[in-house]
Write an enzyme that holds these catalytic residues in place. Structure first.
Site, mmCIF file in Angstrom:
data_model
loop_
_atom_site.group_PDB
_atom_site.id
_atom_site.type_symbol
_atom_site.label_atom_id
_atom_site.label_comp_id
_atom_site.label_asym_id
_atom_site.label_seq_id
_atom_site.Cartn_x
_atom_site.Cartn_y
_atom_site.Cartn_z
ATOM 1 C CG PHE B 214 -0.276 0.003 2.551
ATOM 2 C CD1 PHE B 214 0.417 1.122 3.002
ATOM 3 C CD2 PHE B 214 -0.339 -1.118 3.373
ATOM 4 C CE1 PHE B 214 1.037 1.119 4.249
ATOM 5 C CE2 PHE B 214 0.290 -1.127 4.619
ATOM 6 C CZ PHE B 214 0.975 -0.001 5.053
ATOM 7 C CG HIS B 413 7.870 -7.909 8.337
ATOM 8 N ND1 HIS B 413 7.227 -8.825 9.127
ATOM 9 C CD2 HIS B 413 7.316 -8.013 7.110
ATOM 10 C CE1 HIS B 413 6.322 -9.463 8.404
ATOM 11 N NE2 HIS B 413 6.350 -8.998 7.188
ATOM 12 N N GLY B 416 1.836 -8.960 11.053
ATOM 13 C CA GLY B 416 1.726 -10.416 10.898
ATOM 14 C C GLY B 416 0.269 -10.835 10.834
#
Lengths: 136, 490
Positions: B214, B413, B416
């Site tokens: 995105f 990161h 999840g």
């Protein structure tokens, strides 16, 4: 016959068919049913021919589906009808469809690739069943 | 049900401390090291819901693996390697390189662009801004970029990374300086990238893609570390743009090709694998070198992709606000990769050595003082950008010392996934998700309604919980939380 199956990060496809020809054909339709919302609305305006050879039938299924991902990604062609002949680890197929038209087709998620993970292709009393996971 | 889905992990899990759990190497035949999962009590309850911990154990069987098979708190089930996994291998101990440890979307990553605009500047023009971004930036499947590169040009991009875009006026020297590895893995070998991958990459540089990718317009919601925020040019109430994308079809094809080429290779080197998707080759082998070269080329292409996306976003801001991007202060804060394998120097057993660090859904998080960082960030540590799920908060962190001691310089990161895409679509339609986002003041534009439903916030773990764990475990430190205002996606 194909159905979508649940998978946390990705999408799975379970296909059952009387023979391998039908299995590979239905798997291809299952793949495009994820790529485009209304597969029945895809017109048979273009015809593509495929010939593939792999190490074994299981790998051939992955290579076949990845071939279709590649064709869609580079030529933007949606395919809806398939005539597939599988012999061992070789395949010959004809497919019809049309170029993606944003006015008429609503695309689903982008498929990055078809994975080997959780890949099964088994013989049953009724024919064959296969499961594959697609990375979307 | 496919293996891994729906089955709880039933193996051992020993609590090391409040933020770490261990899978002992005695659990499974072939494990060379322990598995370590960084999570707290609440997250570990979600993590054992599927077979991701089993995958952590499987990775521990890879030849040459060092210290432990590691997982970040945003771990979830992937194909072969879990997502949120870190694995370092030593080439001198038969260490392997594995495409599955990088993922299909090579160098999927995030870049953050700051601005001197405030919420008051953006709020009245938000609809127009998001509409203009959506019109300008190709997203979703079947969308070509506005630029097509020849094979020769593509190879230059893959060899040089975004510095090759300077000549096209698509990059500035400062942009390169603030990109991880300066946007260039120098072992990249474009000649090992297949024609198919090149074909897929020709018209996709500068396209967002689908899935969880995105572009968001965000506002800095809260600052937790004034010094670090100031060094990054972030202050409460200021507007940013976050871009999440990767190497597009080119990278996917490089991974597909590599898995195909590696089919019989592990057996050839006497490597037994618990899962075909863990296919790998010794780092020094011709097969291993070939993948490394192609992967590096795809990674450099991904940095070019995010650079072009940033260029286009800057142009949209220029036209909506009637000022140059320079006068809007739209500088790159940083760009991080979260799907790579790279040679790095790390201390193992008291000795510094070169290891290949696979990060699949994990972010590099170098601490203050690391020589690879731009000078401005050396006192504070490497910026780490954690995109939340669409419509929820994103985080800016900085790398801390703990990452070098515990995780080969790595941290989490993202949020999840906690729910499958099919289930997400069942519980809420895309249009309802759009309405819910609108009620939160978030303007969302998506190509596919289904995609919006699949990426709804409820489908993900709570990003705040994930960040809390890496903060407490001293892998990285909270700097700022960003709240979305507008989002475009495939």
């Amino acid at each position: 016959m194909y159905e979508l199956i649940e998978h946390t990060a990705d999408v799975g496809l379970r296909v059952s068919a009387a023979d391998l020809d039908e299995l590979f054909s239905d798997a291809a339709r299952g793949l495009f049913s994820i790529l485009v919302e209304d597969l029945a609305a895809v017109r048979p305006d273009r015809r593509l021919v495929f010939e593939l050879q792999s190490a074994d039938t299981e790998s051939l299924l992955i290579d076949w589906l990845n071939e279709l991902v590649y064709v869609f990604s580079t030529q933007h062609v949606l395919l809806s009808r398939f005539d597939v002949q599988v012999q061992g680890a070789r395949l010959r197929a004809e497919a019809t469809g049309e170029r993606f038209d944003p006015q008429r087709h609503h695309l689903g998620p982008e498929i990055k690739a078809v994975t080997y993970h959780g890949l099964t292709l088994t013989r049953t009393a009724q024919g064959y069943v296969a499961e594959v996971i697609l990375d979307v | 049900m496919i293996a891994g889905e729906g089955r709880r992990y039933a193996g051992p899990l020993e609590k090391v401390n409040d933020y770490c759990y261990r899978i002992p190497k005695t659990y499974k035949k072939g494990m060379r090291v322990d598995g370590l999962i960084f999570a707290n009590e609440a997250l570990i309850q979600q993590i054992v819901d599927d077979q991701a911990p089993e995958q952590v154990a499987n990775v521990a069987t890879l030849p040459g693996i060092q210290v432990a098979s590691l997982a970040m708190p945003d771990i979830h089930w992937g194909y072969g390697f879990c997502i949120g996994g870190v694995c370092a291998t030593d080439p001198k101990q038969g260490g392997v390189i594995s495409p599955g440890g990088v993922g299909y979307d090579i160098n999927c990553g995030v870049r953050l662009i700051r601005s001197n605009l405030t919420l008051a500047d953006v709020r009245p023009r938000l609809g127009r801004l998001v509409g203009a971004l959506f019109a300008k930036i190709p997203c979703g499947a079947g969308q070509s970029g506005s630029r097509t590169f020849s094979v020769e040009e593509l190879k230059t991009l893959m060899r040089e990374g975004p510095r090759a875009l300077l000549a096209y006026g698509l990059a500035e020297a400062r942009d390169i300086e603030y990109t991880e590895a300066r946007g260039r893995l120098d072992w990249a070998e474009p000649d090992w990238v297949s024609e198919r991958a090149l074909e897929r990459g020709r018209d996709q540089c500068g396209t967002l893609g689908g899935g969880n990718h995105f572009l968001e317009v965000q506002v800095v919601d809260e600052v937790f570390d004034d010094v670090a925020a100031q060094a990054m040019g972030l202050s409460q109430g200021s507007i940013c743009v976050l871009i999440h994308s990767g190497s597009r079809g080119l990278g996917y094809q490089v991974c597909v090709d590599a898995l195909h080429q590696l089919a019989g290779v592990p057996a050839m080197y006497g490597i037994e694998l618990p899962d075909r998707q863990l296919a790998c080759a010794p780092i020094g082998s011709p097969e291993g070198q070939r993948y490394l070269g192609a992967m590096g080329a795809a990674a450099n292409y991904a940095w070019c992709n995010r650079q072009v996306l940033m260029h286009d976003a800057r142009q949209v801001f220029e036209s909506v606000f009637g000022r140059s991007w320079q006068s809007l202060g739209m500088e790159l804060v940083y760009d991080v990769a979260h799907n790579t394998a790279k040679p790095e120097e790390h201390e193992v057993g008291g000795r510094k050595k070169l290891v290949y660090v696979h990060r699949k859904g994990a972010t590099r998080a170098f601490p203050p003082g690391h020589p690879d960082l731009p000078e401005v960030y050396r006192p504070i540590g490497q910026p780490v950008l954690i995109p939340g799920s669409m419509g929820t908060a994103s985080w800016v962190l900085v790398g801390q010392e703990g990452s070098m001691k515990l995780t080969f310089g790595s941290t989490c990161h993202g949020a999840g996934r906690a729910m499958s895409r099919t289930r997400a679509v069942q519980i809420a339609s895309g249009r309802r998700v759009e309405a819910e986002l609108a009620s939160l003041g978030v303007v969302a534009r998506a190509r596919a309604w289904r995609g919006l439903a699949e990426e709804q916030p409820a489908a993900y773990k709570d990003v705040d919980l994930v960040v809390e764990v890496v903060h407490r475990a001293n892998l990285s430190k909270k700097v700022a939380r960003l709240r979305p205002l507008g989002v475009i996606k495939g």
